[in-house]
Design a protein around this motif. Structure first.
Motif, PDB file in Angstrom:
ATOM      1  N   UNK A  16      -1.530  -9.829  17.969  1.00 29.81           N
ATOM      2  CA  UNK A  16      -3.046 -10.064  18.549  1.00 29.81           C
ATOM      3  C   UNK A  16      -3.023 -11.731  18.528  1.00 29.81           C
ATOM      4  N   UNK A  17      -2.233 -12.026  17.428  1.00 29.94           N
ATOM      5  CA  UNK A  17      -2.318 -13.355  17.266  1.00 29.94           C
ATOM      6  C   UNK A  17      -1.860 -13.880  18.751  1.00 29.94           C
ATOM      7  N   UNK A  40       8.401  -8.183  23.839  1.00 29.71           N
ATOM      8  CA  UNK A  40       7.409  -7.963  24.339  1.00 29.71           C
ATOM      9  C   UNK A  40       6.122  -9.126  24.311  1.00 29.71           C
ATOM     10  N   UNK A  41       6.563  -9.861  23.382  1.00 25.10           N
ATOM     11  CA  UNK A  41       5.160 -10.909  23.173  1.00 25.10           C
ATOM     12  C   UNK A  41       5.732 -12.078  24.306  1.00 25.10           C
ATOM     13  N   UNK A  42       7.491 -12.480  24.141  1.00 26.22           N
ATOM     14  CA  UNK A  42       7.298 -13.382  25.399  1.00 26.22           C
ATOM     15  C   UNK A  42       7.082 -12.724  27.091  1.00 26.22           C
ATOM     16  N   UNK A  43       6.881 -11.426  27.027  1.00 29.55           N
ATOM     17  CA  UNK A  43       6.709 -11.052  28.760  1.00 29.55           C
ATOM     18  C   UNK A  43       5.157 -11.487  28.592  1.00 29.55           C
ATOM     19  N   UNK A  44       4.301 -11.803  28.070  1.00 35.77           N
ATOM     20  CA  UNK A  44       3.096 -12.215  28.718  1.00 35.77           C
ATOM     21  C   UNK A  44       3.140 -13.577  28.021  1.00 35.77           C
ATOM     22  N   UNK A  45       3.877 -14.414  28.258  1.00 41.76           N
ATOM     23  CA  UNK A  45       4.288 -16.299  27.368  1.00 41.76           C
ATOM     24  C   UNK A  45       3.754 -16.674  26.325  1.00 41.76           C
ATOM     25  N   UNK A  46       4.192 -15.515  25.609  1.00 39.63           N
ATOM     26  CA  UNK A  46       3.650 -15.707  23.709  1.00 39.63           C
ATOM     27  C   UNK A  46       4.946 -16.752  23.468  1.00 39.63           C
ATOM     28  N   UNK A  47       5.306 -16.713  21.820  1.00 40.96           N
ATOM     29  CA  UNK A  47       6.206 -17.659  21.816  1.00 40.96           C
ATOM     30  C   UNK A  47       6.552 -16.448  19.977  1.00 40.96           C
ATOM     31  N   UNK A  48       8.170 -16.683  20.036  1.00 37.24           N
ATOM     32  CA  UNK A  48       8.043 -15.457  18.625  1.00 37.24           C
ATOM     33  C   UNK A  48       9.065 -15.550  18.500  1.00 37.24           C
ATOM     34  N   UNK A  49       9.166 -16.226  17.188  1.00 34.74           N
ATOM     35  CA  UNK A  49      11.188 -16.305  16.277  1.00 34.74           C
ATOM     36  C   UNK A  49      10.924 -15.254  15.402  1.00 34.74           C
ATOM     37  N   UNK A  50      11.706 -13.822  15.703  1.00 35.59           N
ATOM     38  CA  UNK A  50      12.919 -12.616  14.422  1.00 35.59           C
ATOM     39  C   UNK A  50      13.051 -13.909  13.161  1.00 35.59           C
ATOM     40  N   UNK A  51      12.340 -13.708  12.033  1.00 35.25           N
ATOM     41  CA  UNK A  51      13.121 -13.863  10.974  1.00 35.25           C
ATOM     42  C   UNK A  51      13.289 -13.129   9.606  1.00 35.25           C
ATOM     43  N   UNK A  52      14.773 -12.995   9.030  1.00 31.82           N
ATOM     44  CA  UNK A  52      15.009 -11.979   8.412  1.00 31.82           C
ATOM     45  C   UNK A  52      14.072 -11.931   6.953  1.00 31.82           C
ATOM     46  N   UNK A  53      13.505 -11.123   6.533  1.00 30.56           N
ATOM     47  CA  UNK A  53      13.070 -11.495   5.332  1.00 30.56           C
ATOM     48  C   UNK A  53      12.960 -10.058   4.364  1.00 30.56           C
ATOM     49  N   UNK A  54      13.328  -9.926   3.249  1.00 33.36           N
ATOM     50  CA  UNK A  54      13.353  -8.405   2.339  1.00 33.36           C
ATOM     51  C   UNK A  54      11.910  -9.466   1.139  1.00 33.36           C
ATOM     52  N   UNK A  55      11.084  -8.938   1.069  1.00 35.25           N
ATOM     53  CA  UNK A  55      10.115  -9.517  -0.086  1.00 35.25           C
ATOM     54  C   UNK A  55      10.557  -9.508  -0.993  1.00 35.25           C
ATOM     55  N   UNK A  56      11.289  -8.687  -1.549  1.00 34.95           N
ATOM     56  CA  UNK A  56      11.053  -8.824  -3.194  1.00 34.95           C
ATOM     57  C   UNK A  56      12.692  -9.254  -3.308  1.00 34.95           C
ATOM     58  N   UNK A  57      13.257  -9.729  -3.087  1.00 32.99           N
ATOM     59  CA  UNK A  57      14.343 -11.378  -2.604  1.00 32.99           C
ATOM     60  C   UNK A  57      13.125 -12.734  -2.329  1.00 32.99           C
TER      61      UNK A  57
END
Length: 243
Positions: A16-17, A40-57
C-alpha cells in the motif's frame, strides 16, 4: 520502514505504501519472502529494499535501520508491525512462550520505535510512527493472555511516546485491527468454530488486509498532522460489542 513485512498485514502495508509512492524498506527475520515482495513492488515501478531484522535483538534492529537509511535515506514513516501469538490457557502457558510473545510484540516494538526515533530526532524533520496493536489491547481474546498483555502495552506505549516525542514533530499513532483474514488464519474461518465466531460479529464477517489501507494512509500522511497518541479501531464494530 515496515517491520514484519514478510507476510500477512505487513506485506499489505508495504504494498500500500509503495503504491502511494513511498520507498519502502522491508524488514523481517527471513529475507526470502522479502525478496519476493520486493519483486512485486518493483513490478509496478516501486522501490523496495529487503533488510534482515530480528526485533528481539536490539543490535539487529540498529543494523537494519542503518542499512535502510544508507540505501534509501532517512526513515520518515515507520509501520511497527512485527507480532506473534501463542495460544494457551493462562494456567498452562510456558515461560518460553510468554517471553517469546512479549519480547517480540512489546519489547521489540519499543526498541524498533526507539531506533527510528533516534534517527528522526538526529535529522530534525520528525516523522510518522504507526504502531500496529490489536482489538486485544482493550478486550479479551480467549486463551491468548500474552498476546493481550503485549498489545495493551503497545497501545499505552503509543500514547507515552506521543507525549515524549511530539516536541520533535514525531507523530506516534496506532491501529487496532479486528479479525483480519491472513494466510495464517485463513483455514480457521472455514471451520465450525470459525463460522460460529463470525456469526457473533457485528457485521457477520471478517476483514481483509486491504481494509486497513485507509487508516494506514491517513496516519502515514499529512491528514494526521494534528493526531498524536491516537489509536484507530478498524474492526467492523467488534470493540463496541459486549460479547
Amino acid at each position: 520502514m515496515v517491520t514484519g513485512a514478510s507476510s500477512g498485514l505487513g506485506w499489505q502495508f508495504a504494498l500500500t505504501l509503495a503504491r502511494a509512492g513511498a520507498k519502502v524498506s522491508l524488514a523481517a527475520r527471513s529475507t526470502d519472502k522479502l525478496e519476493e515482495l520486493a519483486r512485486e513492488i518493483e513490478g509496478f515501478d516501486g522501490r523496495a529494499l529487503p533488510v534482515r531484522m530480528d526485533v528481539t535483538d536490539v543490535s539487529s534492529i540498529s543494523e537494519a535501520v542503518n542499512v535502510a537509511e544508507t540505501e534509501l535515506g532517512p526513515i520518515n514513516i515507520l509501520v511497527n508491525n512485527s507480532g506473534i501469538s501463542r495460544l494457551s490457557p493462562s494456567e498452562k502457558i510456558s515461560e518460553e512462550d510468554f517471553d517469546a510473545v512479549m519480547d517480540t510484540n512489546a519489547k521489540g516494538a519499543f526498541f524498533v520505535a526507539q531506533a527510528v526515533a533516534q534517527s528522526m530526532i538526529r535529522h530534525g524533520h520528525g516523522g510518522k510512527m504507526i504502531n500496529i496493536a490489536s482489538v486485544a489491547a482493550s478486550r479479551v481474546l480467549k486463551q491468548n493472555i500474552a498476546y493481550c498483555m503485549s498489545k495493551a502495552a503497545v497501545q499505552h506505549m503509543t500514547r507515552a511516546l506521543a507525549d515524549e516525542w511530539g516536541r520533535y514533530k514525531i507523530h506516534v499513532n496506532g491501529i487496532n485491527p479486528g479479525y483480519i483474514v491472513t494466510n495464517i488464519n485463513r483455514e480457521y474461518w472455514e471451520t465450525e468454530p470459525g463460522k460460529r465466531l463470525i456469526a457473533r460479529l457485528p457485521g457477520r464477517r471478517v476483514g481483509q488486509p486491504e481494509d486497513l489501507d485507509g487508516a494506514l494512509l491517513l496516519l502515514a500522511g499529512p491528514g494526521s498532522d494534528f493526531m498524536n497518541g491516537s489509536m484507530i479501531e478498524v474492526d467492523d464494530g467488534l470493540v463496541a460489542t459486549g460479547f
